[in-house]
Design a protein around this motif. Structure first.
Motif, PDB file in Angstrom:
ATOM      1  N   TYR A 180      -0.597  -6.072   9.442  1.00  0.00           N
ATOM      2  CA  TYR A 180       0.522  -5.131   9.375  1.00  0.00           C
ATOM      3  C   TYR A 180       0.233  -3.967  10.322  1.00  0.00           C
ATOM      4  N   PRO A 181       0.806  -3.968  11.534  1.00  0.00           N
ATOM      5  CA  PRO A 181       0.491  -2.901  12.513  1.00  0.00           C
ATOM      6  C   PRO A 181       0.816  -1.496  12.008  1.00  0.00           C
ATOM      7  N   GLU A 182       1.969  -1.341  11.322  1.00  0.00           N
ATOM      8  CA  GLU A 182       2.341  -0.029  10.775  1.00  0.00           C
ATOM      9  C   GLU A 182       2.679  -0.237   9.293  1.00  0.00           C
ATOM     10  N   TYR A 183       1.644  -0.222   8.496  1.00  0.00           N
ATOM     11  CA  TYR A 183       1.741  -0.634   7.089  1.00  0.00           C
ATOM     12  C   TYR A 183       2.522   0.366   6.243  1.00  0.00           C
ATOM     13  N   TYR A 184       3.344  -0.200   5.346  1.00  0.00           N
ATOM     14  CA  TYR A 184       3.973   0.597   4.286  1.00  0.00           C
ATOM     15  C   TYR A 184       4.353  -0.360   3.163  1.00  0.00           C
ATOM     16  N   LEU A 185       4.617   0.186   2.001  1.00  0.00           N
ATOM     17  CA  LEU A 185       4.997  -0.613   0.841  1.00  0.00           C
ATOM     18  C   LEU A 185       6.507  -0.541   0.646  1.00  0.00           C
ATOM     19  N   ASP A 186       7.121  -1.704   0.453  1.00  0.00           N
ATOM     20  CA  ASP A 186       8.553  -1.808   0.200  1.00  0.00           C
ATOM     21  C   ASP A 186       8.739  -2.521  -1.133  1.00  0.00           C
ATOM     22  N   ASN A 187       9.038  -1.712  -2.170  1.00  0.00           N
ATOM     23  CA  ASN A 187       9.167  -2.257  -3.524  1.00  0.00           C
ATOM     24  C   ASN A 187       7.926  -3.038  -3.942  1.00  0.00           C
ATOM     25  N   GLY A 188       6.783  -2.467  -3.606  1.00  0.00           N
ATOM     26  CA  GLY A 188       5.520  -3.082  -3.985  1.00  0.00           C
ATOM     27  C   GLY A 188       5.045  -4.169  -3.054  1.00  0.00           C
ATOM     28  N   GLU A 189       5.851  -4.515  -2.035  1.00  0.00           N
ATOM     29  CA  GLU A 189       5.485  -5.552  -1.078  1.00  0.00           C
ATOM     30  C   GLU A 189       5.019  -4.902   0.221  1.00  0.00           C
ATOM     31  N   PRO A 190       3.861  -5.349   0.761  1.00  0.00           N
ATOM     32  CA  PRO A 190       3.398  -4.785   2.035  1.00  0.00           C
ATOM     33  C   PRO A 190       4.300  -5.213   3.186  1.00  0.00           C
ATOM     34  N   ARG A 191       4.664  -4.263   4.016  1.00  0.00           N
ATOM     35  CA  ARG A 191       5.519  -4.518   5.175  1.00  0.00           C
ATOM     36  C   ARG A 191       4.966  -3.755   6.375  1.00  0.00           C
ATOM     37  N   SER A 192       5.575  -4.001   7.526  1.00  0.00           N
ATOM     38  CA  SER A 192       5.235  -3.238   8.728  1.00  0.00           C
ATOM     39  C   SER A 192       6.506  -2.612   9.274  1.00  0.00           C
ATOM     40  N   LYS A 193       6.471  -1.298   9.523  1.00  0.00           N
ATOM     41  CA  LYS A 193       7.644  -0.601  10.043  1.00  0.00           C
ATOM     42  C   LYS A 193       7.968  -1.026  11.466  1.00  0.00           C
ATOM     43  N   SER A 194       6.939  -1.361  12.229  1.00  0.00           N
ATOM     44  CA  SER A 194       7.151  -1.733  13.624  1.00  0.00           C
ATOM     45  C   SER A 194       5.989  -2.611  14.069  1.00  0.00           C
ATOM     46  N   LYS A 195       6.047  -3.011  15.312  1.00  0.00           N
ATOM     47  CA  LYS A 195       4.964  -3.824  15.873  1.00  0.00           C
ATOM     48  C   LYS A 195       3.877  -2.965  16.508  1.00  0.00           C
ATOM     49  N   TYR A 196       4.032  -1.652  16.437  1.00  0.00           N
ATOM     50  CA  TYR A 196       3.084  -0.751  17.076  1.00  0.00           C
ATOM     51  C   TYR A 196       1.974  -0.361  16.096  1.00  0.00           C
ATOM     52  N   VAL A 197       0.729  -0.376  16.592  1.00  0.00           N
ATOM     53  CA  VAL A 197      -0.437  -0.220  15.722  1.00  0.00           C
ATOM     54  C   VAL A 197      -0.677   1.257  15.444  1.00  0.00           C
ATOM     55  N   ARG A 198      -0.005   1.760  14.395  1.00  0.00           N
ATOM     56  CA  ARG A 198      -0.124   3.168  14.042  1.00  0.00           C
ATOM     57  C   ARG A 198      -0.794   3.372  12.685  1.00  0.00           C
ATOM     58  N   ASN A 199      -0.690   2.383  11.840  1.00  0.00           N
ATOM     59  CA  ASN A 199      -1.328   2.453  10.520  1.00  0.00           C
ATOM     60  C   ASN A 199      -1.696   1.029  10.103  1.00  0.00           C
ATOM     61  N   PRO A 200      -2.728   0.460  10.744  1.00  0.00           N
ATOM     62  CA  PRO A 200      -3.002  -0.970  10.548  1.00  0.00           C
ATOM     63  C   PRO A 200      -3.562  -1.289   9.163  1.00  0.00           C
ATOM     64  N   ALA A 201      -3.202  -2.446   8.681  1.00  0.00           N
ATOM     65  CA  ALA A 201      -3.762  -2.982   7.433  1.00  0.00           C
ATOM     66  C   ALA A 201      -3.863  -4.496   7.591  1.00  0.00           C
ATOM     67  N   PHE A 202      -4.826  -5.097   6.867  1.00  0.00           N
ATOM     68  CA  PHE A 202      -5.138  -6.503   7.078  1.00  0.00           C
ATOM     69  C   PHE A 202      -5.369  -7.207   5.751  1.00  0.00           C
ATOM     70  N   VAL A 203      -5.114  -8.497   5.771  1.00  0.00           N
ATOM     71  CA  VAL A 203      -5.576  -9.402   4.720  1.00  0.00           C
ATOM     72  C   VAL A 203      -6.555 -10.372   5.379  1.00  0.00           C
ATOM     73  N   PHE A 204      -7.846 -10.287   4.973  1.00  0.00           N
ATOM     74  CA  PHE A 204      -8.898 -11.137   5.545  1.00  0.00           C
ATOM     75  C   PHE A 204      -9.389 -12.143   4.502  1.00  0.00           C
ATOM     76  N   TYR A 205      -9.775 -13.316   4.998  1.00  0.00           N
ATOM     77  CA  TYR A 205     -10.433 -14.334   4.185  1.00  0.00           C
ATOM     78  C   TYR A 205     -11.878 -14.443   4.653  1.00  0.00           C
ATOM     79  N   ILE A 206     -12.817 -14.138   3.751  1.00  0.00           N
ATOM     80  CA  ILE A 206     -14.244 -14.123   4.093  1.00  0.00           C
ATOM     81  C   ILE A 206     -14.892 -15.423   3.602  1.00  0.00           C
ATOM     82  N   TYR A 207     -15.507 -16.113   4.556  1.00  0.00           N
ATOM     83  CA  TYR A 207     -16.233 -17.342   4.237  1.00  0.00           C
ATOM     84  C   TYR A 207     -17.729 -17.052   4.340  1.00  0.00           C
TER      85      TYR A 207
END
Length: 554
Positions: free
Chosen positions: A399-426
Motif C-alpha cells: 500500500y504506497p499511501e496507506y489508510y483504513l477504509d471501514n477497517g479495510e487497508p487501502r491506498s490513496k494513490s500510487k505514490y509512496v508517501r505512507n507505505p505499508a506491507f503484508v509480508f510472508y516470512i519463510y
C-alpha cells in the motif's frame, strides 16, 4: 429554376423582390423577403433572391432552410453555452488533482463531491468538452454559421455588385428618406455632387441620374465576424485531437528518467535535482504575512531537468540511444520549451520514500537480534526476497499511501508517501509462512508468530509534478479572434450610405438609404443641399408612425 423578366428587360432569378437592374418591385414577390406592401421598400439584400426563402421542395432545401435561420443558430449557441456552464461545476477529467485519492473518475467524483458528483459522472459531464455530443453541437453551430453566411452573402454580393445610378422611379420614391423639388438648376446639382464628393462619397452618373455611395465595405462586417467564429470553432474541434493539443500531468522523481507522456515515446525527461526555497521568517518584509499563513511558504521550487530525444539508428534489433535536446531549469512561471512542447512546474512532493530496509528477528527476543535483512526498492518492489541463513520473504500486499477504509487497508494513490506491507516470512526448512503487517508506526504479527519484522532504515527523495503541454491551436484562436474583431469594427464604425438624385418630369427626387445611423445620413444630405433650393428629405417612417398614432387617437 424560373426566371422573372422585368419591364426594363432584365431577367431576375426566382424569388427576387426588387429588380436587380432598375429596382422596380416585382409584383407578387414582395412577401418573400418581408415586404408587406407599405410605402417604404424593404431594402434587405436590395430585394435579391435568397435560396432559403425560394426553394422548399427537396430534403436538401429543407435542411438548408433550417440551418439558414438565425433563430436556429441562436438556440444552438444558447444550448452550447448552457452545456459549457455545466462543465464548470466540477473539474473536468483532465484536471482531476494529481494528489487525489483516486484519479479514476468513477471513484473521484463520488468520493469528493458525494451524490451530486456521482450524478455528474453518470451524466457524462466529467468529460464534457471531449464528448461526442458536445463536438456535434459545436459542428452544428459551424454548419449554421456557414449556411447563414452563404444564404445572405451571395444575394448581397449580387445586389451590391449591380449598383446603378439610374433606378426606377418607384424605387427612389419609396425609400425611407425622400424629397421632391421642382425647378432645380444644373449648378445646384453640381454643388450637391461636389459636396458629397468632399464627404468621401463615390459619385457615379447615368443619363443624368446620380448615385453617391460610401462605406459599402461595412456591409461585409457580419460575414467577416462569421469567418472569425468559424476559425475559432475549427480550433476548438482540433483541440480535441492529440496532434494539436496535449495537456498531461507527470510525476518525476529525483534521479529518475522517464518517457514524457503524449510524445509517443520520442522524448524522455530526467530529474537531475529538485530545489525548494522558502521565505525566511526573519525577513521583516514578509514576517507578518508568514505568521498569518502559519506554515512554510515556498519562494521558489524548481526542477533541474534534462530532455532527451530517442534516436533510432535504423538498424533492426539495435537498441535506441538518447540524444540530449536541452538541459535547463523548470520554475514557476518559467517553463521549459522544446520542439513544440512546454513543461510547467506545477507541484512537488517532498520526502517520498525511495527504499526501506527491514530485519527479521525473534518475536520474543528483547534485544531484537537481526537474523536476516533485506531492502525493498519502493519504486519497483520485488515479489520475493531470498535472504541469508535460509530465510525467504514474499510480499503479499503493498500500500504506497496507506489508510483504513471501514477497517479495510487501502491506498490513496500510487505514490509512496505512507507505505505499508503484508509480508510472508519463510523460516529455514519450513513451507508454512508467518504473516506480518508492517508500516510507519505500525507492526502487527499474529500471536503465534515466532518471527517479527522491524524497520531498520529508509531513504527518501523529492518528486516534481510537471504539466506537459502542447497547443498548436492557439494561433488559430488568435487568428479567429483577430478576424472577428476586424468584422466588429468594420460593421460598427462604418455605414453603407447611398444617395440617389433622380430627375423626373421637370423635378428632382432625392432619395437615400443606409443600413444604420439614419441621423448621420440626414446630416450628410443637409450639408450637401445647404446652399441649394433642394428640399430637405422627409423621414417617411416617422411620418407613417405619426399618421398611425393620429388615426388611432381619432
Amino acid at each position: 429554376m424560373n426566371r422573372i423578366k422585368c419591364e426594363c428587360g432584365h431577367v431576375n432569378p426566382e424569388g427576387t423582390v426588387l429588380c436587380e437592374a432598375c429596382g422596380k418591385p416585382i409584383e407578387g414577390n414582395q412577401h418573400i423577403d418581408g415586404n408587406d406592401g407599405k410605402n417604404i421598400l424593404n431594402m434587405r439584400y436590395d430585394g435579391t433572391a435568397r435560396r432559403s426563402l425560394t426553394y422548399r421542395k427537396s430534403f436538401v432545401d429543407k435542411v438548408w432552410g433550417f440551418f439558414s435561420s438565425v433563430k436556429v443558430g441562436v438556440w444552438l449557441i444558447v444550448i452550447a453555452l448552457a452545456a459549457s456552464a455545466l462543465g464548470t461545476i466540477y473539474p473536468q477529467r483532465p484536471h482531476i488533482p494529481a494528489n487525489a485519492i483516486s484519479r479514476d473518475p468513477a471513484i473521484f467524483y463520488e468520493q469528493t463531491y458525494g451524490v451530486t458528483g456521482k450524478i455528474y459522472y453518470q451524466l457524462g459531464f466529467y468529460d464534457l468538452y471531449g464528448s461526442w455530443w458536445y463536438m456535434i453541437l459545436i459542428a452544428l453551430i459551424g454548419v449554421s454559421l456557414v449556411i447563414c453566411s452563404l444564404d445572405r452573402f451571395v444575394p448581397l454580393y449580387r445586389a451590391l455588385k449591380k449598383q446603378k445610378p439610374k433606378r426606377h422611379v418607384t424605387f427612389v420614391s419609396r425609400q425611407r428618406f425622400v424629397s421632391e423639388t421642382e425647378n432645380v438648376t444644373g449648378e445646384e446639382i453640381q454643388k450637391v455632387k461636389e459636396s458629397l464628393h468632399k464627404q468621401r462619397y463615390k459619385i457615379s452618373e447615368e443619363d443624368g441620374h446620380i448615385l453617391a455611395e460610401k462605406g459599402r465595405f461595412s456591409r461585409w462586417g457580419p460575414y467577416v465576424n462569421h469567418i472569425g467564429l468559424i476559425i475559432i470553432l475549427i480550433a476548438a474541434l482540433l483541440r480535441q485531437t492529440p496532434w494539436f493539443f496535449l495537456d498531461e500531468y507527470v510525476w518525476v522523481r529525483e534521479g529518475e528518467q522517464i518517457v514524457i507522456p503524449g510524445t509517443d515515446g520520442e522524448y524522455y525527461i530526467e530529474n537531475k535535482k529538485f530545489i525548494l526555497e522558502l521565505y525566511d521568517e526573519s525577513d521583516e518584509k514578509f514576517r507578518d504575512a508568514l505568521q498569518k499563513q502559519g506554515e512554510l511558504v515556498p519562494k521558489n521550487f524548481q526542477t533541474n531537468a534534462v530532455i532527451y530525444k530517442k534516436n533510432d539508428d535504423g538498424v533492426i534489433g539495435a537498441e535506441s540511444s538518447l540524444d540530449k535536446v536541452i538541459e535547463d531549469q523548470i520554475r514557476m512561471n518559467h517553463p521549459l520549451k522544446f520542439d513544440g512542447y512546454t513543461l510547467y512546474q506545477a507541484g512537488y512532493q517532498l520526502d517520498e520514500f525511495s527504499t526501506m530496509s527491514f530485519k527479521i528477528h525473534k518475536k520474543d527476543d528483547s534485544d531484537a537480534k537481526e537474523l536476516a535483512s533485506f531492502t525493498v526498492d519502493l519504486t519497483n518492489p520485488e515479489k520475493e526476497y531470498d535472504l541469508e541463513n535460509g530465510y525467504r520473504v514474499k510480499m503479499g500486499e503493498f500500500y504506497p499511501e496507506y489508510y483504513l477504509d471501514n477497517g479495510e487497508p487501502r491506498s490513496k494513490s500510487k505514490y509512496v508517501r505512507n507505505p505499508a506491507f503484508v509480508f510472508y516470512i519463510y523460516a529455514p526448512d519450513t513451507s508454512q509462512p508467518e504473516v506480518s503487517f508492517i508500516g510507519i508506526g505500525r507492526n502487527i504479527a499474529a500471536d503465534d508468530n515466532e518471527y517479527k519484522l522491524g524497520i531498520i532504515n529508509y531513504t527518501t527523495h523529492d518528486v516534481s509534478g510537471l504539466t506537459v503541454r502542447k497547443d498548436y491551436t492557439l494561433p488559430l484562436f488568435g487568428l479567429g479572434a483577430l478576424i472577428f474583431m476586424i468584422g466588429v469594427i468594420q460593421g460598427m464604425y462604418w455605414q453603407h450610405r447611398r444617395v440617389w438624385i433622380h430627375p423626373q418630369n421637370g423635378k428632382v427626387i432625392v432619395a437615400a438609404h443606409t443600413n444604420k445611423n439614419w441621423y448621420g445620413l440626414r446630416k450628410d444630405i443637409e450639408k450637401a443641399i445647404s446652399q441649394t433650393t433642394i428640399h430637405e428629405v422627409i423621414d417617411r417612417q416617422e411620418l407613417d408612425q405619426r399618421n398611425e398614432t393620429k388615426g388611432g387617437k381619432s
